[in-house]
Each structure stands twice: as C-alpha cells, then as structure tokens.
Design a protein around this motif. Structure first.
Motif, PDB file in Angstrom:
ATOM      1  N   GLU A   1       0.828  -1.203   0.000  1.00 31.61           N
ATOM      2  CA  GLU A   1       0.000   0.000   0.000  1.00 31.61           C
ATOM      3  C   GLU A   1       0.867   1.260   0.000  1.00 31.61           C
ATOM      4  O   GLU A   1       0.558   2.242  -0.686  1.00 31.61           O
ATOM      5  CB  GLU A   1      -0.938   0.000   1.215  1.00 31.61           C
ATOM      6  CG  GLU A   1      -1.883   1.199   1.271  1.00 31.61           C
ATOM      7  CD  GLU A   1      -2.732   1.347   0.022  1.00 31.61           C
ATOM      8  OE1 GLU A   1      -2.976   2.514  -0.391  1.00 31.61           O
ATOM      9  OE2 GLU A   1      -3.138   0.322  -0.564  1.00 31.61           O
TER      10      GLU A   1
ATOM     11  N   ARG B   1       2.166   1.670  -3.521  1.00 35.16           N
ATOM     12  CA  ARG B   1       1.101   2.161  -4.401  1.00 35.16           C
ATOM     13  C   ARG B   1       0.893   3.654  -4.226  1.00 35.16           C
ATOM     14  O   ARG B   1       0.706   4.388  -5.209  1.00 35.16           O
ATOM     15  CB  ARG B   1      -0.206   1.408  -4.109  1.00 35.16           C
ATOM     16  CG  ARG B   1      -0.311   0.061  -4.784  1.00 35.16           C
ATOM     17  CD  ARG B   1      -1.719  -0.498  -4.670  1.00 35.16           C
ATOM     18  NE  ARG B   1      -2.029  -0.893  -3.312  1.00 35.16           N
ATOM     19  CZ  ARG B   1      -1.847  -2.122  -2.829  1.00 35.16           C
ATOM     20  NH1 ARG B   1      -1.367  -3.075  -3.613  1.00 35.16           N
ATOM     21  NH2 ARG B   1      -2.170  -2.416  -1.587  1.00 35.16           N
ATOM     22  N   THR B   2       0.957   4.123  -2.984  1.00 32.03           N
ATOM     23  CA  THR B   2       0.765   5.555  -2.722  1.00 32.03           C
ATOM     24  C   THR B   2       1.891   6.380  -3.329  1.00 32.03           C
ATOM     25  O   THR B   2       1.655   7.432  -3.941  1.00 32.03           O
ATOM     26  CB  THR B   2       0.677   5.802  -1.203  1.00 32.03           C
ATOM     27  OG1 THR B   2      -0.438   5.079  -0.670  1.00 32.03           O
ATOM     28  CG2 THR B   2       0.508   7.287  -0.906  1.00 32.03           C
TER      29      THR B   2
ATOM     30  N   ARG C   1       1.397   6.485  -7.101  1.00 32.07           N
ATOM     31  CA  ARG C   1       0.251   7.332  -7.461  1.00 32.07           C
ATOM     32  C   ARG C   1       0.615   8.818  -7.356  1.00 32.07           C
ATOM     33  O   ARG C   1       0.290   9.613  -8.254  1.00 32.07           O
ATOM     34  CB  ARG C   1      -0.932   6.997  -6.551  1.00 32.07           C
ATOM     35  CG  ARG C   1      -2.207   7.760  -6.894  1.00 32.07           C
ATOM     36  CD  ARG C   1      -3.400   7.169  -6.149  1.00 32.07           C
ATOM     37  NE  ARG C   1      -3.208   7.177  -4.698  1.00 32.07           N
ATOM     38  CZ  ARG C   1      -3.046   6.079  -3.963  1.00 32.07           C
ATOM     39  NH1 ARG C   1      -3.014   4.881  -4.535  1.00 32.07           N
ATOM     40  NH2 ARG C   1      -2.902   6.182  -2.643  1.00 32.07           N
ATOM     41  N   ARG C   2       1.318   9.193  -6.308  1.00 31.85           N
ATOM     42  CA  ARG C   2       1.676  10.604  -6.126  1.00 31.85           C
ATOM     43  C   ARG C   2       2.714  11.050  -7.153  1.00 31.85           C
ATOM     44  O   ARG C   2       2.637  12.155  -7.698  1.00 31.85           O
ATOM     45  CB  ARG C   2       2.205  10.820  -4.706  1.00 31.85           C
ATOM     46  CG  ARG C   2       1.136  10.692  -3.630  1.00 31.85           C
ATOM     47  CD  ARG C   2       1.763  10.706  -2.246  1.00 31.85           C
ATOM     48  NE  ARG C   2       2.588  11.904  -2.059  1.00 31.85           N
ATOM     49  CZ  ARG C   2       3.572  11.992  -1.169  1.00 31.85           C
ATOM     50  NH1 ARG C   2       3.878  10.940  -0.402  1.00 31.85           N
ATOM     51  NH2 ARG C   2       4.258  13.114  -1.065  1.00 31.85           N
TER      52      ARG C   2
ATOM     53  N   THR D   1       3.177   9.745 -10.142  1.00 29.36           N
ATOM     54  CA  THR D   1       2.507   9.790 -11.445  1.00 29.36           C
ATOM     55  C   THR D   1       1.710  11.069 -11.603  1.00 29.36           C
ATOM     56  O   THR D   1       1.659  11.658 -12.692  1.00 29.36           O
ATOM     57  CB  THR D   1       1.585   8.569 -11.596  1.00 29.36           C
ATOM     58  OG1 THR D   1       2.370   7.375 -11.490  1.00 29.36           O
ATOM     59  CG2 THR D   1       0.874   8.579 -12.934  1.00 29.36           C
ATOM     60  N   ARG D   2       1.105  11.518 -10.534  1.00 28.00           N
ATOM     61  CA  ARG D   2       0.359  12.789 -10.576  1.00 28.00           C
ATOM     62  C   ARG D   2       1.291  13.955 -10.920  1.00 28.00           C
ATOM     63  O   ARG D   2       0.914  14.872 -11.652  1.00 28.00           O
ATOM     64  CB  ARG D   2      -0.305  13.025  -9.220  1.00 28.00           C
ATOM     65  CG  ARG D   2      -1.148  14.296  -9.131  1.00 28.00           C
ATOM     66  CD  ARG D   2      -1.625  14.478  -7.699  1.00 28.00           C
ATOM     67  NE  ARG D   2      -0.494  14.597  -6.779  1.00 28.00           N
ATOM     68  CZ  ARG D   2      -0.549  14.295  -5.491  1.00 28.00           C
ATOM     69  NH1 ARG D   2      -1.659  13.818  -4.948  1.00 28.00           N
ATOM     70  NH2 ARG D   2       0.523  14.446  -4.715  1.00 28.00           N
TER      71      ARG D   2
ATOM     72  N   ARG E   1       3.103   8.776 -15.915  1.00 25.06           N
ATOM     73  CA  ARG E   1       3.364   7.355 -15.674  1.00 25.06           C
ATOM     74  C   ARG E   1       4.741   6.915 -16.156  1.00 25.06           C
ATOM     75  O   ARG E   1       5.461   6.215 -15.452  1.00 25.06           O
ATOM     76  CB  ARG E   1       2.277   6.525 -16.362  1.00 25.06           C
ATOM     77  CG  ARG E   1       2.453   5.040 -16.236  1.00 25.06           C
ATOM     78  CD  ARG E   1       1.301   4.295 -16.891  1.00 25.06           C
ATOM     79  NE  ARG E   1       0.086   4.391 -16.095  1.00 25.06           N
ATOM     80  CZ  ARG E   1      -1.060   3.836 -16.443  1.00 25.06           C
ATOM     81  NH1 ARG E   1      -1.164   3.178 -17.586  1.00 25.06           N
ATOM     82  NH2 ARG E   1      -2.118   3.935 -15.661  1.00 25.06           N
TER      83      ARG E   1
ATOM     84  N   THR F   1       7.642   8.245 -14.046  1.00 26.90           N
ATOM     85  CA  THR F   1       7.593   7.556 -12.761  1.00 26.90           C
ATOM     86  C   THR F   1       8.214   6.174 -12.878  1.00 26.90           C
ATOM     87  O   THR F   1       9.026   5.763 -12.033  1.00 26.90           O
ATOM     88  CB  THR F   1       6.145   7.443 -12.275  1.00 26.90           C
ATOM     89  OG1 THR F   1       5.595   8.751 -12.094  1.00 26.90           O
ATOM     90  CG2 THR F   1       6.063   6.675 -10.962  1.00 26.90           C
TER      91      THR F   1
ATOM     92  N   SER G   1       0.236  -0.271 -12.990  1.00 23.37           N
ATOM     93  CA  SER G   1       0.073   1.155 -12.681  1.00 23.37           C
ATOM     94  C   SER G   1       1.246   1.973 -13.186  1.00 23.37           C
ATOM     95  O   SER G   1       1.127   3.193 -13.374  1.00 23.37           O
ATOM     96  CB  SER G   1      -0.091   1.340 -11.165  1.00 23.37           C
ATOM     97  OG  SER G   1       1.150   1.211 -10.475  1.00 23.37           O
TER      98      SER G   1
END
Length: 461
Positions: free
Chosen positions: A200, A203-204, A207-208, A210-211, A215, A218, A275
């Motif tokens: 987890e 994943r966080t 995700r951050r 990639t923002r 992608r 990252t 992801s």
C-alpha cells in the motif's frame, strides 16, 4: 478445449517470438557501413569487448541514415514498419529486438548508443567532439556526439520514459520534481509490520509521483532505484557496473528485470507494475515438475521488460494467474521459499536478478578473472545464450527461519543451515541475443531455477 486453454493458446500465439535473420543481416550491414568510415567506432567496439565483455550491438539505440526509396524497401522487406512518429520516418521491427532506424534528408550517418548518462559517457571518452549537449538536464531525452568523421558520426543518447529520438523539453518546475522523486524511490521504506502495508505504501508513492510526472517518467525513476538497490546487494553487479561505468555506460544494456513473489501478493505485484504502464506479454511455464511460472510484462515507453516469478501448478497456468488471487498452498516451491526467507522482491529483498546483454563468452571469462564465477549455462542456442553468476549469499533473519520452520516449510536441519550459512539471494544474468530474438527459453530454465532453490544451495546439498 476450455475457454481458459483457448485463451492461453491465443496468448502464446500472439507472443511466439522467432529469430529474425533477414532483419539482423540488414542491421549488421547498415552498422558496418558506418563503422567502416569511423575509426572512433572501431576503437570503441574493441574497448567494449575487452573492457566490459559487451558488443557494440548491445548498446545501439538507433541508427540515423539518409532517406532513400531503396532503403525503405529493404527495411520493409526485412519486417520493419514505419511508425510515422513526430521524429519523421522511424522504422521499428515489431517481431524482434533491433535498433530503430530513422531516415532523414541529410548525408550524415549516425550510430546512436543508449547510456544511462550522456554526461558520464562523454566525460570518460578520449578525443570527444566538444559539441554542446542537446537537451536540458533531467529532460526526457538528452544526446551528445562522441565523434564525427566525414559523414560517419557516433552519438550517445539517454532517455527517461520515452522512445522519442530527438530532445524533448522539460519545464523548469519539473526538474526539481524529478530529483525529489528519484530520491524518494531510492530511499523508500521497504520494511513494514506486514507486506500488505508495504504494498500500500508503494502504491501511494507511485500514485503521487505519477500525478506530478506522469506514468512513464515515474516508471523510469522507479527502475533506476530498483537497479541501484539490487546492485547494492550483489557483488557481481558491483564489479560489472564498475567496468561499464569506466566507459560511462551505466546499465544501458539491461535486458529484463526479474521479481519473485509469494502467491499471496502476486496479483498486487502485477497491479503495481500495470500502474507503472506495463502490459502483460507472454505467460511462462517451465513444466509440470518445475512448480513455478511467470508473467512477462513490457513497458514500451521506457523500454523495460519484467519477468515476474511465482509458484504455480500446471492447472493454474491456463488461467489468468496474473490477475486472479492465488490460494495458499501447503508447501513452498523455489520461488515461494525464497520469498519466505528474504521477503518480497519488490519490497525487502529487491530483484532476484537483472539480465543484461553481453558477448557471452567474453563476459564470462572476464568476470571469472575478476573472481566472479558463472553457473552452468541454461540456454545455449544459436540465437540465445544465458547463464547466472554464482548467487549472492544473504543472511536470513531469525524470525523468518522460525516462521518457515513452524509452518513446516523447512526441516530443522535446513533451519540450522540457513542460520549458519544464509541463503542464496540474487544473481547477475549473462545473456547474448542474436538475430533479434525477443523471447525466452521455456525448455531449459527449469533446471537452473531448481538450482536456485535455497534448500538445494545449502553446503553439501
């Protein structure tokens, strides 16, 4: 035939890689034509083989050549297709691993080599043409010229999350973000009370990032950090990386990255890779007696391939085992026990191995002279040769040994041996590809994977 079996057969047919001799001959001819007029390229070819155990071809990113109708016809006949990219006419081969061929209205003929850092490469070469670098620091594409001799030129390129061939700009505000996220991945926490928390957390982070960066960038930053972590725990990697860095090359010759996963977290591993922009390619199964399988994934924008290993039964290989949760089993195979002893490869343990492209015989001989032995080759085909270096032995934490013993996965004798001797952790893999062969050896790998089983690697086993 069941729906699952039909799906597996269709997937196997889609990724039935074969040697591409016609394309290989054409690329070799185009390279030789430039190299014949470039003493600098000839010298570098010799240094690559003698100092790094690699071939010039292992580093070529793309060729740039004067456009002509005859060359277009020859490329098409050899299986290349024009992708109509923003860089102009760029021809790529969908069925094999070959450098791209860019056609443009100029007389210059270029060999362009892929490296981790253009600055590092230029700084370590003698008699370099002192041209300004093309591309800003930390930009997705940077390139520089090593030599120009008449119309024959030798260039280097570094790319970060793109297959573009010409420099791309980067906003000044993003340069700091690239540095910040590169550090975050290198320093990321890998130990957690539970592996689920570790997944987890990762994943966080992804995700951050990639923002902020998208992608592909990252993914590029993540795998730079993954190679660095794996290298920090593998002596063979450190020795070979130093040899390649002496010429400023980095790991630009990487072929694929291999992760091992428990059955419990395999779907989570695949989800994380997806992801990052990976797409599933062929499924891999070494045979009923092997007890393990793999999902091959590719991130085309970054040019990164992943081999994801997991304990698997013959019945499960016909299913979409990459996305369906795998139930627990009463016994552990080679992959599962490795994860029990060392942790998940994407968390505590790091990659099981990085496979890079080499001159197979030269690399093995040169590494042996440096004190790095290789195991018996598990592939020796005309178009594919593979061998692991002797594994890096890691200490095993007591709580992991005790838990494996309590669960009945290892015997008391094995537990004592793991306490005293540790267990094999990671390898560098020596690979030579010819004729553009993009696949893997399904028939010969079972024996070598069995040899990496921690139980078989105990002294005297």
């Amino acid at each position: 035939m069941s729906v699952a079996s039909a799906s597996l057969s269709a997937a196997a047919a889609e990724f039935a890689w074969t040697p591409q001799p016609a394309a290989a001959r054409l690329v070799a001819e185009l390279v030789a034509d430039i190299e014949r007029d470039s003493p600098a390229t000839q010298r570098l070819r010799g240094r690559l083989r003698e100092e790094t155990g690699t071939r010039l071809e292992d580093w070529i990113d793309h060729l740039a050549l004067p456009e002509s109708q005859s060359l277009r016809e020859r490329l098409a006949a050899a299986g290349f297709t024009n992708d109509d990219s923003p860089d102009g006419q760029v021809w790529r081969h969908p069925g094999g691993l070959f450098p791209a061929v860019r056609l443009y209205p100029r007389e210059a003929r270029r060999i362009v080599l892929k490296v981790d850092s253009v600055v590092d490469c230029l700084a370590r070469q003698e008699h370099v043409a002192h041209d300004p670098l093309e591309g800003s620091p930390l930009a997705p594409i940077r390139r520089g010229r090593l030599a120009v001799e008449g119309t024959a030129e030798l260039w280097v390129i570094e790319r970060h999350g793109t297959q573009a061939l010409t420099p791309l700009p980067i906003e000044a505000s993003l340069q700091a973000k690239v540095l910040e996220w590169g550090e975050a991945f290198r320093l990321r926490r890998r130990e957690f009370p539970t592996d689920a928390e570790g997944f987890e957390h990762l994943r966080t982070l992804i995700r951050r990032c990639t923002r902020d960066l998208g992608r592909a960038r990252t993914c590029d930053l993540f795998f730079q950090a993954e190679r660095d972590y794996w290298q920090s725990r593998n002596r063979a990697a450190q020795i070979q990386k130093a040899r390649q860095d002496a010429l400023g090359l980095g790991w630009g010759n990487h072929d694929h990255h291999t992760y091992r996963s428990s059955r419990e977290h395999f779907a989570a591993l695949i989800a994380i890779l997806e992801s990052l922009g990976f797409e599933c390619r062929e499924r891999f199964y070494a045979g009923r007696e092997a007890g393990w399988g793999a999902q091959v994934l590719e991130q085309s924008a970054c040019g990164i391939t992943v081999f994801a290993d997991v304990d698997l039964s013959p019945e499960e290989v016909s299913e979409d085992f990459a996305h369906r949760p795998l139930p627990p089993r009463q016994e552990l195979g080679t992959v599962g026990l490795w994860c029990r002893l060392h942790g998940e490869a994407i968390l505590q343990a790091g990659m099981h191995h990085l496979e890079c492209q080499f001159d197979f015989d030269a690399a093995r001989a040169q590494l042996a002279a440096c004190g790095v032995e290789t195991m018996k080759p598990f592939t020796d085909l005309p178009y594919l040769r593979q061998a692991f270096t002797r594994g890096e032995r890691w200490p095993v934490r007591e709580e992991r040994i005790s838990a494996a013993l309590a669960a009945g996965f290892i015997t008391r004798e094995q537990a004592e041996r793991f306490r005293a001797e540790g267990a094999i952790g990671s390898h560098l893999e020596i690979l030579q590809r010819d004729e553009g062969y993009k696949g893997f050896n399904q028939a010969g790998i079972n024996e070598i994977i069995r040899e990496t089983d921690p139980r078989r690697q105990l002294a005297g086993a």
